[in-house]
Design a protein around this motif. Structure first.
Motif, mmCIF file in Angstrom:
data_model
loop_
_atom_site.group_PDB
_atom_site.id
_atom_site.type_symbol
_atom_site.label_atom_id
_atom_site.label_comp_id
_atom_site.label_asym_id
_atom_site.label_seq_id
_atom_site.Cartn_x
_atom_site.Cartn_y
_atom_site.Cartn_z
ATOM 1 N N ARG B 12 0.841 -1.199 0.000
ATOM 2 C CA ARG B 12 0.000 0.000 0.000
ATOM 3 C C ARG B 12 0.881 1.257 0.000
ATOM 4 O O ARG B 12 0.629 2.225 -0.725
ATOM 5 N N LEU B 15 2.575 1.651 -3.455
ATOM 6 C CA LEU B 15 1.645 2.088 -4.502
ATOM 7 C C LEU B 15 1.283 3.557 -4.351
ATOM 8 O O LEU B 15 1.053 4.258 -5.329
ATOM 9 N N ARG B 16 1.231 4.010 -3.090
ATOM 10 C CA ARG B 16 0.827 5.400 -2.865
ATOM 11 C C ARG B 16 1.729 6.377 -3.613
ATOM 12 O O ARG B 16 1.254 7.318 -4.223
ATOM 13 N N ARG B 19 2.129 5.469 -7.880
ATOM 14 C CA ARG B 19 1.046 5.894 -8.773
ATOM 15 C C ARG B 19 0.977 7.403 -8.956
ATOM 16 O O ARG B 19 0.112 7.904 -9.649
#
Lengths: 334, 265
Positions: B12, B15-16, B19
């Motif tokens: 998580r 990805l934060r 992206r």
């Protein structure tokens, strides 16, 4: 099997403020338990102590026998929390938010995806799965909080004011869903200010005020603690209320009605009629109304003197009564 | 070795920032192109070699890599923690059965990765301006991982201590940057008078920049200016101290999570 929740003399202090005061409470496994109380009663503090968002000052708290601090991992794994505030990860589409939450609880990615889809369907927002939280409507946000609590398949579901500010349709949907979950075996702890909600859903309720437990009872038991009012319409209105102290808590004249507050209206009414006839009054109509759970709740939480009024027979004037009613309205319970 | 829960939080966190390259990777890339163009090419052409055999652009690269790496590792961890606190979604992690150590290591690990990616981007940009050959690869990688983790760990403390977003800016601008700028990024310690050389040795950044310069270019100011007894071990001693410091900061982070500092009521 240990209780789902067990607290003993639980205390939380914020400086001089005691948010929880020696709170001892037990919620059995499989129960639908309500926590009622006005704003600031300590309901959310109590819940947050269980999930680790508040550190207790004293006392003990266990979830399914696991101490919330010493065995915090087991205790937290058992709980699904739908909080009052919208505390959702804003960076990801909601399906991923649910997958992350499931992941933190040790559910592998593929299964987490399946569970996320399943709970989104269950709460009715599957078609919004790729949206981010900020783009959902208020009602959908509320549904998502419930989905997030369910995605880990908790044994104990905690709902903190789940229906605050939601429309009637959603409220009924939520009630239906949580009833189903409870029937499937999930223990549910619900906090609410809506008395109707507690009455409708809960096996037992605890009433809290100023961090203390005021009472624990079934909604029906609570209602029997209240009093009934027998409203008698008389042919000629008396100037002063007749003396009925033998069985009435209070007697007052209101317009052309005589209002008599008693413990059990049904059984007292014949005696009251006889007495009034013996006093020379002619009766034209009679009506008995029960105290609502809401009124009992207000009585229990409005002042330091929380004794329910069965044993305290008084005679009130109209002025005193209307003052009390006005105060109740101001304090409100909705 | 790593639990499903740990991997979920680590993923998580990765990805934060992955992206959002416009917010996370583009700004340091642009800043460093500017640094190399202005300091390296335009001004650097008029500056003598700070150290014999090493041109100014080449000399700059290790310092800029350190600057980019630590500020991004710090910023990522502090932002992630503070933003989660601000919007309260850090509760998703805090109410989970992850251990406090798993939470901390996941946040630090992902932030360190961001720092290392930025460091690599800066190295690649530098390579566009001047040829580089890595002298002590293993030492370089170890040092980079340690300093990225150290500043990610410090970023967690920053994220827990901050009361608003301005506090985060203050930490980066008023503490990190001055230390880095006086950390021999843009000059060699050998260019300073002896007194200032010794004063510089009190700045922890000096050791980080110097260690990376040693790993990348094979040159260390320490070997020239540090007291003789220390110079023999430098820069391996620097790495040892940095590892110990990183361990201490991680332990402090775990302790802060355990007591709920800035996280719980």
């Amino acid at each position: 099997m240990p209780p789902a929740i067990e607290t003993v003399d639980l205390v939380k202090e914020y400086g001089d403020l005691r948010a929880l005061q020696e709170l001892s409470l037990t919620v059995e496994e499989g129960e639908f338990f309500g926590l009622l109380g006005p704003n600031g009663a300590g309901k959310t503090t109590f819940i947050n102590t269980l999930v680790g968002l508040v550190r207790k000052t004293g006392g003990e708290a266990r979830v399914f026998g696991h101490d919330v601090e010493d065995d915090y991992r087991q205790a937290r794994d058992a709980i699904g929390l739908a909080p009052q505030e919208f505390n959702v990860d804003r960076f990801f589409p909601i399906r991923e938010v649910l997958m992350h939450k499931a992941g933190y609880h040790g559910i592998p990615e593929a299964e987490a995806g399946e569970r996320a889809d399943e709970v989104l369907k269950r709460v009715g927002i599957y078609d919004k799965r790729n949206e981010r939280f900020d783009w959902l409507s208020g009602g959908m946000k509320r549904r998502l909080l419930l989905a997030r609590a369910l995605v880990t398949e908790p044994d104990l579901l905690i709902l903190d004011e789940p229906t605050a500010g939601v429309d009637v349709q959603l409220r009924h949907d939520l009630w239906e869903l949580v009833t189903e979950l409870n029937e499937e075996g999930t223990t549910i702890l619900l906090t609410t200010h809506y008395i109707e909600e507690a009455e409708r859903l809960c096996d037992r309720v605890a009433i809290m005020n100023e961090g203390r437990k005021v009472t624990v009872a079934t909604p029906d038991e609570l209602k029997t603690r209240g009093t009934d009012t027998i409203s008698v319409q008389l042919e000629s209105t008396p100037a002063v209320a007749p003396d009925l102290k033998a069985y009435a808590h209070d007697t007052r004249v209101s317009g052309d009605h005589l209002k008599v507050r008693v413990d059990d209206g049904g059984s007292i009414a014949p005696r009251l009629l006889n007495d009034l006839e013996a006093m020379g009054y002619e009766i034209t109509d009679l009506e008995i109304s029960r105290t609502s759970l809401e009124e009992i709740f207000v009585d229990l939480t409005r002042s330091e003197d929380r004794t329910v009024t069965r044993s305290s027979a008084t005679t009130e004037t109209d002025e005193e009564t209307s003052e009390r009613d006005a105060k109740r309205e101001q304090e409100g319970v909705a | 070795m790593f639990s499903v829960g740990f991997r979920a939080l680590f993923r998580r966190e990765l990805l934060r920032f992955i992206r959002r390259p416009k917010n996370t990777f583009m700004p340091p890339a642009i800043t460093n192109v500017l640094y190399f163009a202005v300091f390296g090419v335009i001004l650097g052409g008029r500056i003598d070699e700070p150290v014999a055999g090493i041109g100014y652009i080449l000399f700059l690269i290790p310092g800029l890599i350190v600057l980019g790496t630590i500020s991004n590792a710090f910023e990522n961890a502090s932002f992630s923690i503070f933003h989660g606190r601000w919007n309260e979604y850090i509760h998703e992690t805090l109410t989970s059965p992850l251990s406090y150590a798993e939470m901390v290591v996941a946040y630090i690990g992902a932030s360190a990765v961001r720092g290392l990616i930025v460091g690599t981007i800066i190295a690649i940009i530098g390579r566009l301006f001047v040829p580089i050959s890595i002298e002590h690869g293993l030492f370089l990688v170890a040092t980079m991982v340690v300093i990225a983790s150290l500043f990610a760990g410090l970023g967690i403390i920053g994220g827990l201590v901050a009361r608003d977003f301005d506090d985060l800016t203050v930490m980066n601008q008023f503490i990190l940057r001055p230390l880095v700028f006086f950390g021999a990024v843009f000059y060699s310690l050998t260019m300073l008078p002896a007194t200032w050389q010794y004063v510089s040795l009190l700045n922890p950044m000096v050791y980080m920049v110097d260690s990376v310069r040693y790993g990348l270019l094979g040159y260390s100011d320490m070997l020239e200016v540090a007291p003789e007894a220390y110079a023999e071990f430098a820069p391996y001693a620097s790495l040892g101290v940095l590892i110990a410091l990183t361990g201490a900061v991680i332990a402090l982070d775990v302790y802060l999570f355990k007591i709920g500092y800035g996280l719980t009521d």
